[in-house]
Design a protein around this motif. Structure first.
Motif, mmCIF file in Angstrom:
data_model
loop_
_atom_site.group_PDB
_atom_site.id
_atom_site.type_symbol
_atom_site.label_atom_id
_atom_site.label_comp_id
_atom_site.label_asym_id
_atom_site.label_seq_id
_atom_site.Cartn_x
_atom_site.Cartn_y
_atom_site.Cartn_z
ATOM 1 N N TRP A 162 0.800 -1.224 0.000
ATOM 2 C CA TRP A 162 0.000 0.000 0.000
ATOM 3 C C TRP A 162 0.832 1.273 0.000
ATOM 4 C CZ3 TRP A 162 -4.145 -1.574 4.185
ATOM 5 C CH2 TRP A 162 -5.008 -2.531 3.623
ATOM 6 N N ALA A 165 0.121 3.481 -3.063
ATOM 7 C CA ALA A 165 -1.198 4.121 -2.971
ATOM 8 C C ALA A 165 -1.177 5.280 -1.986
ATOM 9 C CB ALA A 165 -2.255 3.091 -2.562
ATOM 10 N N SER A 166 -0.452 5.124 -0.882
ATOM 11 C CA SER A 166 -0.400 6.197 0.112
ATOM 12 C C SER A 166 0.286 7.433 -0.452
ATOM 13 C CB SER A 166 0.324 5.725 1.373
ATOM 14 O OG SER A 166 1.729 5.706 1.210
ATOM 15 N N GLN A 262 -8.165 4.991 5.616
ATOM 16 C CA GLN A 262 -6.930 4.872 4.845
ATOM 17 C C GLN A 262 -6.791 3.463 4.277
ATOM 18 O OE1 GLN A 262 -3.325 6.552 6.834
ATOM 19 N NE2 GLN A 262 -4.814 7.417 8.270
ATOM 20 N N TYR A 266 -6.495 2.860 0.356
ATOM 21 C CA TYR A 266 -5.265 2.311 -0.207
ATOM 22 C C TYR A 266 -5.514 0.965 -0.881
ATOM 23 C CZ TYR A 266 -2.993 5.827 2.773
ATOM 24 O OH TYR A 266 -2.609 6.996 3.370
ATOM 25 N N SER A 270 -4.820 0.329 -4.847
ATOM 26 C CA SER A 270 -3.876 -0.746 -5.155
ATOM 27 C C SER A 270 -4.508 -1.798 -6.062
ATOM 28 C CB SER A 270 -3.371 -1.395 -3.862
ATOM 29 O OG SER A 270 -2.643 -0.462 -3.084
#
Length: 289
Positions: A162, A165-166, A262, A266, A270
């Motif tokens: 992840w 994505a973050s 979150q 994420y 992803s």
């Protein structure tokens, strides 16, 4: 070693001369291996070249690919027509701390090569992820291997970590995300060649194929709102924040995200990237038939 010689990665370090020398040497090496020793074919090359050379000012580029050998980077950028010896156009990359930064000499070399140390298993909010985030905030090009480790099997794209994505979510300007998939590097640099070790030099007479996709578009603000709503309605996700509290609450783009939101966000991003990469992998295999 402080912040792993972050100063050596700055553009103005010694007038930029050491960085230019590294990219000239490594770029020439990548060109030789990809084009002289082996055969490299690239699908949709114009899209990558356009985004590297002439994307809108201030818009970051985030390329993602599978990871098949320890030489994926720099060989991935060694194909004909790519400006692999140009230090200014070159990507920043996340690199494994235990491999690329294990001593002072390696650290200095990879810092000059615009690499950022990442501790595998260190989590998406580890210290040096802020460096990667700053690259995107500066409008730079960053490359990641979101699978998180080398896999030399001809297998579907694995579940992505992840961290990538973050970075997309936390970047001040949502980056252009370009998926890529390659094959052949596992034969150029196999993990277990002789006595379960890598060969001392890249192998030759192999076929390398690089599949470049189309940019992925993410409406981050809308996706954040959806993640907040979904995390509140899902009993598993909503319990995450109260049981772990390991991640800090963040407020990108003016919306507050707790850990549950979150995780939801994420995961969604992803999965979309993974799906795009798997389509490219399947397309590449169909070309070989």
């Amino acid at each position: 070693m402080g912040r792993k010689m972050e100063w050596a990665g700055r553009e103005k370090h010694m007038g930029g001369i050491p960085r230019k020398m590294v990219f000239l040497a490594v770029g020439a090496f990548a060109k030789a291996v990809a084009n002289l020793l082996n055969t490299t074919s690239v699908h949709n090359v114009d899209t990558l070249l356009r985004l590297v050379r002439s994307r809108p000012p201030g818009i970051p580029l985030l390329t993602v690919s599978n990871h098949m050998s320890t030489l994926d980077d720099p060989l991935l950028w060694g194909f004909k027509g790519f400006p692999s010896v140009d230090a200014k156009l070159a990507r920043w990359a996340l690199a494994a701390e235990d491999i690329c930064f294990k001593n002072s000499l390696f650290t200095y070399f990879f810092r000059l090569g615009k690499c950022i140390p990442i501790t595998r298993g260190g989590g998406i909010y580890q210290e040096h992820m802020n460096e990667a985030l700053q690259c995107l905030n500066n409008g730079a090009w960053l490359h990641t291997f979101p699978e998180g480790k080398v896999c030399q099997e001809d297998a579907p794209i694995r579940r992505l970590k992840w961290g990538t994505a973050s970075l997309i979510v936390r970047s001040h300007v949502t980056p252009i995300v370009l998926p890529m998939v390659h094959s052949g590097f596992q034969e150029v640099m196999p993990e277990k060649y002789f006595l379960n070790r890598r060969p001392p030099f890249p192998l030759y007479n192999k076929k390398i194929r690089i599949m470049i996709g189309e940019p992925l578009e993410f409406d981050i603000h809308k996706m954040m709102q959806s993640a907040i709503s979904k995390s509140r309605d899902d009993p598993v996700l909503s319990s995450t924040e109260t049981t772990s509290r390991r991640w800090p609450a963040i407020s990108p783009h003016g919306l507050a995200l707790d850990e549950a939101a979150q995780r939801c966000l994420y995961s969604t991003i992803s999965e979309q990237i993974q799906t795009a990469m798997e389509k490219l992998r399947s397309l590449g295999k169909s070309f070989l038939k």
